[in-house]
Write a protein that holds these residues in place. Structure first.
Motif, PDB file in Angstrom:
ATOM      1  N   ILE A  10     -48.346  -7.036 -30.161  1.00 60.57           N
ATOM      2  CA  ILE A  10     -49.643  -7.648 -29.846  1.00 60.57           C
ATOM      3  C   ILE A  10     -49.705  -9.016 -30.517  1.00 60.57           C
ATOM      4  CG2 ILE A  10     -52.142  -7.421 -30.022  1.00 60.57           C
ATOM      5  CD1 ILE A  10     -51.678  -4.358 -30.249  1.00 60.57           C
ATOM      6  N   GLY A  11     -49.844 -10.059 -29.705  1.00 60.52           N
ATOM      7  CA  GLY A  11     -49.870 -11.436 -30.204  1.00 60.52           C
ATOM      8  C   GLY A  11     -48.603 -12.161 -29.839  1.00 60.52           C
ATOM      9  N   LEU A  12     -48.655 -12.923 -28.750  1.00 56.42           N
ATOM     10  CA  LEU A  12     -47.455 -13.551 -28.197  1.00 56.42           C
ATOM     11  C   LEU A  12     -47.508 -15.070 -28.294  1.00 56.42           C
ATOM     12  CD1 LEU A  12     -47.139 -11.287 -25.035  1.00 56.42           C
ATOM     13  CD2 LEU A  12     -45.856 -11.078 -27.181  1.00 56.42           C
ATOM     14  N   GLY A  13     -47.906 -15.552 -29.464  1.00 56.86           N
ATOM     15  CA  GLY A  13     -47.922 -16.999 -29.699  1.00 56.86           C
ATOM     16  C   GLY A  13     -46.524 -17.527 -29.937  1.00 56.86           C
ATOM     17  N   ALA A  14     -46.433 -18.665 -30.601  1.00 57.33           N
ATOM     18  CA  ALA A  14     -45.147 -19.326 -30.799  1.00 57.33           C
ATOM     19  C   ALA A  14     -44.124 -18.412 -31.473  1.00 57.33           C
ATOM     20  CB  ALA A  14     -45.343 -20.594 -31.622  1.00 57.33           C
ATOM     21  N   MET A  15     -44.561 -17.674 -32.492  1.00 53.49           N
ATOM     22  CA  MET A  15     -43.673 -16.753 -33.200  1.00 53.49           C
ATOM     23  C   MET A  15     -43.541 -15.420 -32.466  1.00 53.49           C
ATOM     24  SD  MET A  15     -42.607 -18.185 -36.159  1.00 53.49           S
ATOM     25  CE  MET A  15     -42.362 -16.910 -37.391  1.00 53.49           C
ATOM     26  N   GLY A  16     -44.666 -14.865 -32.072  1.00 50.00           N
ATOM     27  CA  GLY A  16     -44.674 -13.539 -31.478  1.00 50.00           C
ATOM     28  C   GLY A  16     -43.863 -13.431 -30.203  1.00 50.00           C
ATOM     29  N   SER A  17     -43.942 -14.443 -29.351  1.00 48.14           N
ATOM     30  CA  SER A  17     -43.198 -14.379 -28.090  1.00 48.14           C
ATOM     31  C   SER A  17     -41.695 -14.334 -28.332  1.00 48.14           C
ATOM     32  CB  SER A  17     -43.556 -15.578 -27.203  1.00 48.14           C
ATOM     33  OG  SER A  17     -43.234 -16.797 -27.847  1.00 48.14           O
ATOM     34  N   VAL A 124     -44.087 -12.952 -42.526  1.00 46.81           N
ATOM     35  CA  VAL A 124     -42.723 -13.470 -42.442  1.00 46.81           C
ATOM     36  C   VAL A 124     -42.605 -14.880 -43.020  1.00 46.81           C
ATOM     37  CG1 VAL A 124     -42.224 -12.049 -40.439  1.00 46.81           C
ATOM     38  CG2 VAL A 124     -43.081 -14.369 -40.092  1.00 46.81           C
ATOM     39  N   GLY A 125     -41.401 -15.167 -43.497  1.00 46.77           N
ATOM     40  CA  GLY A 125     -41.064 -16.502 -43.959  1.00 46.77           C
ATOM     41  C   GLY A 125     -40.094 -17.161 -43.006  1.00 46.77           C
ATOM     42  N   LYS A 126     -39.912 -18.471 -43.178  1.00 48.12           N
ATOM     43  CA  LYS A 126     -39.136 -19.348 -42.303  1.00 48.12           C
ATOM     44  C   LYS A 126     -40.030 -19.735 -41.131  1.00 48.12           C
ATOM     45  CE  LYS A 126     -34.689 -17.534 -43.807  1.00 48.12           C
ATOM     46  NZ  LYS A 126     -33.463 -16.838 -43.440  1.00 48.12           N
ATOM     47  N   GLY A 127     -39.451 -20.053 -39.989  1.00 50.76           N
ATOM     48  CA  GLY A 127     -40.289 -20.582 -38.925  1.00 50.76           C
ATOM     49  C   GLY A 127     -39.852 -20.124 -37.555  1.00 50.76           C
ATOM     50  N   VAL A 128     -40.279 -20.896 -36.549  1.00 52.35           N
ATOM     51  CA  VAL A 128     -40.022 -20.538 -35.153  1.00 52.35           C
ATOM     52  C   VAL A 128     -38.531 -20.358 -34.893  1.00 52.35           C
ATOM     53  CG1 VAL A 128     -40.210 -21.376 -32.792  1.00 52.35           C
ATOM     54  CG2 VAL A 128     -42.141 -21.639 -34.344  1.00 52.35           C
ATOM     55  N   TRP A 129     -37.722 -21.220 -35.495  1.00 52.90           N
ATOM     56  CA  TRP A 129     -36.277 -21.142 -35.241  1.00 52.90           C
ATOM     57  C   TRP A 129     -35.714 -19.779 -35.633  1.00 52.90           C
ATOM     58  CZ3 TRP A 129     -32.900 -20.056 -39.184  1.00 52.90           C
ATOM     59  CH2 TRP A 129     -33.383 -20.207 -40.486  1.00 52.90           C
ATOM     60  N   ALA A 130     -36.263 -19.158 -36.675  1.00 52.19           N
ATOM     61  CA  ALA A 130     -35.764 -17.867 -37.148  1.00 52.19           C
ATOM     62  C   ALA A 130     -36.359 -16.699 -36.378  1.00 52.19           C
ATOM     63  CB  ALA A 130     -36.057 -17.706 -38.635  1.00 52.19           C
ATOM     64  N   ALA A 131     -37.506 -16.916 -35.745  1.00 48.53           N
ATOM     65  CA  ALA A 131     -38.193 -15.829 -35.039  1.00 48.53           C
ATOM     66  C   ALA A 131     -37.388 -15.342 -33.834  1.00 48.53           C
ATOM     67  CB  ALA A 131     -39.576 -16.287 -34.590  1.00 48.53           C
ATOM     68  N   SER A 133     -34.105 -15.519 -33.477  1.00 50.57           N
ATOM     69  CA  SER A 133     -32.709 -15.173 -33.781  1.00 50.57           C
ATOM     70  C   SER A 133     -32.575 -14.005 -34.749  1.00 50.57           C
ATOM     71  CB  SER A 133     -31.996 -16.401 -34.370  1.00 50.57           C
ATOM     72  OG  SER A 133     -32.650 -16.849 -35.551  1.00 50.57           O
ATOM     73  N   GLY A 134     -33.711 -13.411 -35.126  1.00 48.79           N
ATOM     74  CA  GLY A 134     -33.655 -12.289 -36.048  1.00 48.79           C
ATOM     75  C   GLY A 134     -33.308 -12.679 -37.465  1.00 48.79           C
ATOM     76  N   GLU A 135     -33.675 -13.899 -37.856  1.00 43.02           N
ATOM     77  CA  GLU A 135     -33.302 -14.395 -39.183  1.00 43.02           C
ATOM     78  C   GLU A 135     -34.508 -14.621 -40.094  1.00 43.02           C
ATOM     79  OE1 GLU A 135     -29.932 -17.362 -39.160  1.00 43.02           O
ATOM     80  OE2 GLU A 135     -30.415 -17.383 -37.022  1.00 43.02           O
ATOM     81  N   LEU A 136     -35.616 -13.982 -39.787  1.00 47.63           N
ATOM     82  CA  LEU A 136     -36.810 -14.127 -40.612  1.00 47.63           C
ATOM     83  C   LEU A 136     -36.624 -13.477 -41.983  1.00 47.63           C
ATOM     84  CD1 LEU A 136     -39.413 -13.199 -37.870  1.00 47.63           C
ATOM     85  CD2 LEU A 136     -39.171 -15.464 -38.908  1.00 47.63           C
ATOM     86  N   THR A 137     -37.390 -13.956 -42.948  1.00 44.52           N
ATOM     87  CA  THR A 137     -37.550 -13.243 -44.205  1.00 44.52           C
ATOM     88  C   THR A 137     -38.845 -12.451 -44.095  1.00 44.52           C
ATOM     89  OG1 THR A 137     -36.390 -14.903 -45.523  1.00 44.52           O
ATOM     90  CG2 THR A 137     -37.904 -13.458 -46.691  1.00 44.52           C
ATOM     91  N   ILE A 138     -38.776 -11.147 -44.348  1.00 39.52           N
ATOM     92  CA  ILE A 138     -39.928 -10.270 -44.172  1.00 39.52           C
ATOM     93  C   ILE A 138     -40.400  -9.776 -45.530  1.00 39.52           C
ATOM     94  CG2 ILE A 138     -40.724  -8.098 -43.159  1.00 39.52           C
ATOM     95  CD1 ILE A 138     -38.659  -8.539 -40.918  1.00 39.52           C
ATOM     96  N   LEU A 139     -41.682  -9.993 -45.804  1.00 42.16           N
ATOM     97  CA  LEU A 139     -42.279  -9.657 -47.090  1.00 42.16           C
ATOM     98  C   LEU A 139     -43.121  -8.399 -46.913  1.00 42.16           C
ATOM     99  CD1 LEU A 139     -43.379 -13.307 -47.916  1.00 42.16           C
ATOM    100  CD2 LEU A 139     -41.286 -12.147 -48.680  1.00 42.16           C
ATOM    101  N   ALA A 140     -42.532  -7.259 -47.246  1.00 42.24           N
ATOM    102  CA  ALA A 140     -43.144  -5.974 -46.912  1.00 42.24           C
ATOM    103  C   ALA A 140     -43.989  -5.418 -48.044  1.00 42.24           C
ATOM    104  CB  ALA A 140     -42.057  -4.968 -46.544  1.00 42.24           C
ATOM    105  N   GLY A 141     -45.173  -4.912 -47.674  1.00 39.89           N
ATOM    106  CA  GLY A 141     -46.052  -4.240 -48.621  1.00 39.89           C
ATOM    107  C   GLY A 141     -46.533  -2.927 -48.037  1.00 39.89           C
ATOM    108  N   GLY A 142     -46.584  -1.893 -48.861  1.00 39.70           N
ATOM    109  CA  GLY A 142     -47.046  -0.603 -48.388  1.00 39.70           C
ATOM    110  C   GLY A 142     -46.216   0.530 -48.937  1.00 39.70           C
TER     111      GLY A 142
END
Length: 298
Positions: A10-17, A124-131, A133-142
């Motif tokens: 849900i949410g298909l903006g620049a990153m989500g799409s 997530v960290g980094k930007g559109v270029w990483a979104a 290609s599967g190269e995001l940094t993910i900051l998980a809480g929970g």
């Protein structure tokens, strides 16, 4: 043949799409919703399954990813009419990957728990270029056990997963990152104004600061954009503005004064006032110089 894993997005903006497209390329059955039908249609052309509302996405997915712009939209999508809460199945996991602050995560998680579902925050960290290609940094809480359940999906989207702590911790770490980067851009904007008013070229500034304690990502990536007057959005000014507002708001919730963040926010307010909200955040420097020059004319 094994049935494809079903993931809601849900949410298909620049990153989500790009993230949804990347999941499709990894043979995931992706169920999507966005308020803009054109964005949904673009994902449908790549194999995504479009739904009329978040409730329907939740009804067809055990994992639901949200990539949304601000806390009010998250609250509406999850808790509102035809929202995720109305369609969520027991033991489903909602992964909120936007930068929205910790408070809304805790609020939504409590409501989802009433139906036996779970929520983790994973900005997530980094930007559109990483979104894409599967190269995001993910900051998980929970809850670690819940995060482990969806680790395969997180690993598709990111090359690095950092466990930050209990629910909301990922948001706090992400806001800390954005505090530093947004303030740095504001500082470089002031530096740019100072240099321009004294006739010093940007190239000289870059050479002088390179390799010193004042070196930064913005020095090498944002200042060249300012020099070329090229502000096609990588990270939009309005999103940086939103993130700094979240930082200042979190400080107020905790009774903490954050004067550097508050003062930096004034430069983002200035850029928004000048109509630069959809330009790259490096346009902050352009807006800052215009503000100073307009005062000089008066």
């Amino acid at each position: 043949m094994d049935k494809k894993q079903q993931v809601g997005f849900i949410g298909l903006g620049a990153m989500g799409s790009l993230m949804a497209t990347h999941l499709l390329s990894n043979s995931i059955e992706v169920h999507v919703y966005d308020i803009q039908s054109t964005l949904c249609n673009e994902i449908a052309e790549k194999g995504g399954i479009v739904h009329p509302h978040p409730k329907s996405v939740a009804e067809h997915s055990m994992v639901i990813i949200c990539m949304l712009p601000n806390p009010s939209v998250v609250r509406s999508v999850i808790l509102g009419e035809n929202g995720v809460l109305e369609g969520v199945k027991r033991e489903s996991v909602v992964i909120d990957m936007g930068t929205v602050g910790p408070s809304v995560e805790i609020e939504c998680a409590e409501r989802l728990q009433e139906k036996g579902a779970h929520l983790i925050d994973a900005p997530v960290g980094k930007g559109v270029w990483a979104a894409g290609s599967g190269e995001l940094t993910i900051l998980a809480g929970g809850d670690k056990e819940i995060i482990a359940r969806v680790e395969d999906i997180l690993n598709m989207l990111g090359e690095k997963i950092i466990y930050c702590g209990p629910l909301g911790s990922g948001q706090v770490v992400k806001l800390s990152n954005n505090l530093a980067s947004c303030v740095n851009m504001a500082a470089l904007s002031e530096l740019y104004v100072l240099a321009q008013k004294n006739g010093i070229d940007i190239d000289v500034i870059q050479e002088a600061l390179n390799g010193t304690a004042a070196d930064s990502w913005h020095l090498h990536n944002s200042l060249p954009r300012v020099k070329e007057d090229e502000f096609s959005p990588g990270f939009k000014t309005k999103l940086a503005h939103k993130d700094l507002e979240l930082v200042v708001g979190l400080g107020e919730e905790l009774g903490i004064d954050l004067p550097v963040s508050s003062n930096a926010l004034s430069w983002y307010n200035n850029a928004i006032d000048k109509g630069y909200e959809d330009l790259d955040w490096s346009a902050l420097a352009k807006a800052a110089l215009e503000k100073v020059e307009s005062k000089s004319v008066k």
